[in-house]
Design an enzyme around this catalytic site. Structure first.
Site, mmCIF file in Angstrom:
data_model
loop_
_atom_site.group_PDB
_atom_site.id
_atom_site.type_symbol
_atom_site.label_atom_id
_atom_site.label_comp_id
_atom_site.label_asym_id
_atom_site.label_seq_id
_atom_site.Cartn_x
_atom_site.Cartn_y
_atom_site.Cartn_z
ATOM 1 N N ARG A 102 0.933 -1.500 -0.151
ATOM 2 C CA ARG A 102 -0.039 0.118 0.057
ATOM 3 C C ARG A 102 0.871 1.315 0.327
ATOM 4 N NH1 ARG A 102 -3.233 -1.001 4.808
ATOM 5 N NH2 ARG A 102 -1.192 -1.336 5.354
ATOM 6 N N ASN B 24 -6.139 -3.277 2.216
ATOM 7 C CA ASN B 24 -6.002 -4.369 2.597
ATOM 8 C C ASN B 24 -8.093 -5.007 2.496
ATOM 9 O OD1 ASN B 24 -3.149 -4.511 2.119
ATOM 10 N ND2 ASN B 24 -2.814 -4.407 4.392
#
Length: 91
Positions: free
Chosen positions: A20, A38
């Site tokens: 990320r 996520n």
């Protein structure tokens, strides 16, 4: 310059490897807006919005990810742009 929106699901070893944060850095470098998060199933979901060429470049990056990631599959769904501003990590 066409503005596009891509909704991604990224599978493989993509959590706990800096995916990320790396995607956020790449998106900001390319000037792509959207978000990344996520998911409970171990995958990563992202929405990318911006110039078609730049979004395509970030999708290409997502197939590889950061050095510790092992991407096995990327699903891309094209949607109508919604005017995302900036790129953030959510969830």
């Amino acid at each position: 310059m066409a503005i596009v929106r891509a909704h991604l699901k990224i599978y493989g070893r993509v959590q706990g490897v800096g995916f990320r944060w790396s995607m956020q850095r790449e998106a900001r470098k390319l000037g792509v807006n959207g978000w990344v998060r996520n998911l409970p199933d171990g995958s990563v979901e992202a929405v990318l919005e911006g110039d078609e060429e730049r979004v395509e470049a970030l999708i290409g990056w997502a197939h590889q990810g950061p050095p510790l990631a092992r991407v096995t599959r990327v699903e891309v769904k094209w949607e109508q742009p919604k005017g995302e501003k900036g790129f953030r990590i959510v969830g």
